[in-house]
Design an enzyme around this catalytic site. Structure first.
Site, PDB file in Angstrom:
ATOM      1  N   GLN A 243      -4.174  -3.958  -1.895  1.00  0.00           N
ATOM      2  CA  GLN A 243      -4.264  -5.027  -0.903  1.00  0.00           C
ATOM      3  C   GLN A 243      -5.250  -6.110  -1.340  1.00  0.00           C
ATOM      4  OE1 GLN A 243      -4.452  -1.662   0.569  1.00  0.00           O
ATOM      5  NE2 GLN A 243      -2.294  -1.814   1.193  1.00  0.00           N
TER       6      GLN A 243
ATOM      7  N   ASN B  82      -0.712  -7.057   1.752  1.00  0.00           N
ATOM      8  CA  ASN B  82      -0.257  -5.971   0.884  1.00  0.00           C
ATOM      9  C   ASN B  82       0.121  -6.505  -0.498  1.00  0.00           C
ATOM     10  OD1 ASN B  82      -0.373  -3.591   2.545  1.00  0.00           O
ATOM     11  ND2 ASN B  82       1.397  -4.376   3.694  1.00  0.00           N
TER      12      ASN B  82
ATOM     13  N   CYS C  58      -6.484  -2.717   7.835  1.00  0.00           N
ATOM     14  CA  CYS C  58      -6.695  -1.943   6.605  1.00  0.00           C
ATOM     15  C   CYS C  58      -8.059  -1.277   6.755  1.00  0.00           C
ATOM     16  CB  CYS C  58      -6.650  -2.835   5.367  1.00  0.00           C
ATOM     17  SG  CYS C  58      -6.921  -1.917   3.835  1.00  0.00           S
ATOM     18  N   GLY C  59      -8.024   0.029   7.003  1.00  0.00           N
ATOM     19  CA  GLY C  59      -9.260   0.751   7.304  1.00  0.00           C
ATOM     20  C   GLY C  59     -10.177   0.872   6.092  1.00  0.00           C
ATOM     21  N   ASN C  60      -9.607   1.300   4.950  1.00  0.00           N
ATOM     22  CA  ASN C  60     -10.436   1.384   3.729  1.00  0.00           C
ATOM     23  C   ASN C  60     -10.963  -0.011   3.374  1.00  0.00           C
ATOM     24  OD1 ASN C  60     -10.136   4.162   3.183  1.00  0.00           O
ATOM     25  ND2 ASN C  60      -8.131   3.810   2.289  1.00  0.00           N
TER      26      ASN C  60
ATOM     27  N   HIS D  35       2.202   3.328  12.174  1.00  0.00           N
ATOM     28  CA  HIS D  35       2.145   4.585  11.409  1.00  0.00           C
ATOM     29  C   HIS D  35       3.092   5.620  11.984  1.00  0.00           C
ATOM     30  CE1 HIS D  35      -1.368   3.756   8.818  1.00  0.00           C
ATOM     31  NE2 HIS D  35      -1.701   2.930   9.794  1.00  0.00           N
TER      32      HIS D  35
ATOM     33  N   ASN E  67       3.928   2.625   7.895  1.00  0.00           N
ATOM     34  CA  ASN E  67       3.182   3.448   6.922  1.00  0.00           C
ATOM     35  C   ASN E  67       3.505   4.906   7.250  1.00  0.00           C
ATOM     36  OD1 ASN E  67       1.313   1.262   5.701  1.00  0.00           O
ATOM     37  ND2 ASN E  67       1.110   0.974   7.915  1.00  0.00           N
TER      38      ASN E  67
ATOM     39  N   GLU F  67       2.435   3.895   1.847  1.00  0.00           N
ATOM     40  CA  GLU F  67       2.077   2.705   2.616  1.00  0.00           C
ATOM     41  C   GLU F  67       3.173   1.641   2.621  1.00  0.00           C
ATOM     42  OE1 GLU F  67      -1.590   0.718   2.378  1.00  0.00           O
ATOM     43  OE2 GLU F  67      -2.755   2.513   1.881  1.00  0.00           O
ATOM     44  N   ARG F  68       3.349   1.006   3.757  1.00  0.00           N
ATOM     45  CA  ARG F  68       4.202  -0.185   3.862  1.00  0.00           C
ATOM     46  C   ARG F  68       3.660  -1.238   2.899  1.00  0.00           C
ATOM     47  NH1 ARG F  68       4.175  -3.597   9.475  1.00  0.00           N
ATOM     48  NH2 ARG F  68       1.927  -3.550   8.965  1.00  0.00           N
TER      49      ARG F  68
ATOM     50  N   CYS G 260      -5.528   6.075   2.564  1.00  0.00           N
ATOM     51  CA  CYS G 260      -5.151   5.074   3.558  1.00  0.00           C
ATOM     52  C   CYS G 260      -6.037   5.316   4.772  1.00  0.00           C
ATOM     53  CB  CYS G 260      -3.672   5.214   3.920  1.00  0.00           C
ATOM     54  SG  CYS G 260      -3.117   4.035   5.173  1.00  0.00           S
TER      55      CYS G 260
ATOM     56  N   GLY H  79      -4.230   5.201   7.984  1.00  0.00           N
ATOM     57  CA  GLY H  79      -3.337   6.364   7.979  1.00  0.00           C
ATOM     58  C   GLY H  79      -4.069   7.641   8.351  1.00  0.00           C
TER      59      GLY H  79
END
Ligand SMILES: N[C@H](CCC[C@H](N)C(=O)O)C(=O)O
Length: 276
Positions: A46, A66, A75-77, A161, A192, A210-211, A219, A222
């Site tokens: 990403q 993406n 986007c958590g990460n 998700h 996702n 992932e999408r 993810c 995720g």
């Protein structure tokens, strides 16, 4: 035009992070796809863009693209890397950072031990807000694709998700089934796809297709989705260790309307420059 960027990752989910507070770079879909290419470009899952706040009660706006060039809302990460990036670059001098995304508002906390905690907001289970086509909200749905039947949960953390419980993530056909479900017409904006192996009520193993990027080493949203669905299905307790191929996240959620929190690492790899 010269682009200054940082290469970062959260458990191997890798990013190019761009400061568009002191720069002002426009990225076309084609340019993002080119930069994401691991042979002809920089290579990333990403692209994360730091923008000035849209509202006075926020510190920044957080945009996410993406590798396929699609703009998404979570986007958590990436949020953990975003927090480390803005502090390291001197764009903020606080350890609590308020950001807006297309999906809403998040609060990021730089912890003393170097980890980052993200308040991911409330998981959204209403099908229409995921979005997911279903007659009513369920803890487990039956999804039919070609001649196969899948049992899954569905939730949004600001992005859609679908999570399936499997016996052994290591040997599961993540690529094949992930691509199939990711294209299922019941997810009109794509999805996702998480594959969760429950080790105990406080530990799962997870892989995510992932999408817009395919399977990644981790993810963040995720992991949050899998834990939220596992709790709703009464298979998990309120604090869960999530082991992904790239490493471990800690997810906490007390159910109902409470806020879900994710804690994990964020690493800076290098700073670079590229001519666009
Ligand atoms: N592929 C996701 C965006 C990135 C999410 C992931 N990298 C994370 O850490 O949450 C989507 O299209 O919604």
């Amino acid at each position: 035009m010269l682009l200054n960027f940082s290469k970062m990752h959260g458990l191997g989910n890798d990013f190019v992070v761009v400061d568009n507070v002191t720069q002002n770079v426009f990225f076309s879909k084609e340019k993002i796809q080119q930069l994401a290419d691991r042979n002809f470009g920089i290579g990333f899952d990403q692209l994360l863009i730091v923008e000035p706040p849209y509202d006075p009660d926020q510190d920044f706006h957080y945009r996410i693209f993406n590798a396929d060039g699609s703009e998404v809302s979570q986007c958590g990460n990436g949020a953990r890397c975003f927090a480390k990036f803005v502090k390291q670059k001197g764009l903020i001098n606080r350890n609590k950072i308020v950001v807006s995304t297309k999906a809403g508002r998040m609060v990021l906390y730089l912890e003393k031990d170097g980890l980052v905690t993200v308040n991911m907001g409330r998981p959204i289970f209403e099908p229409a807000r995921i979005p997911f086509k279903a007659n009513k909200q369920e803890n487990t749905y039956i999804l039919r694709d070609n001649d196969s039947t899948y049992f899954c949960g569905a939730v949004s953390l600001g992005n859609p998700h679908c999570v399936l419980e499997v016996d052994d993530v290591a040997t599961h056909d993540v690529e094949g089934i992930g691509a199939l479900i990711g294209a299922n017409e019941r997810f009109p904006e794509g999805v996702n796809v998480g594959f969760m192996q429950i080790i105990s009520r406080n530990e799962i193993k997870l892989r995510v297709f992932e999408r817009g990027a395919g399977e990644t080493l981790a993810c963040g949203s995720g992991a949050c989705a899998a834990v939220a669905i596992g709790i709703m299905q009464d298979k998990l307790d309120k604090e869960v260790n999530v082991e992904l191929p790239g490493g471990k996240l800690i997810i906490k959620w007390h159910g109902d309307d409470s806020l879900l929190k994710m804690t994990g690492p964020a690493e800076h790899i290098y700073d670079g420059q590229i001519t666009l």
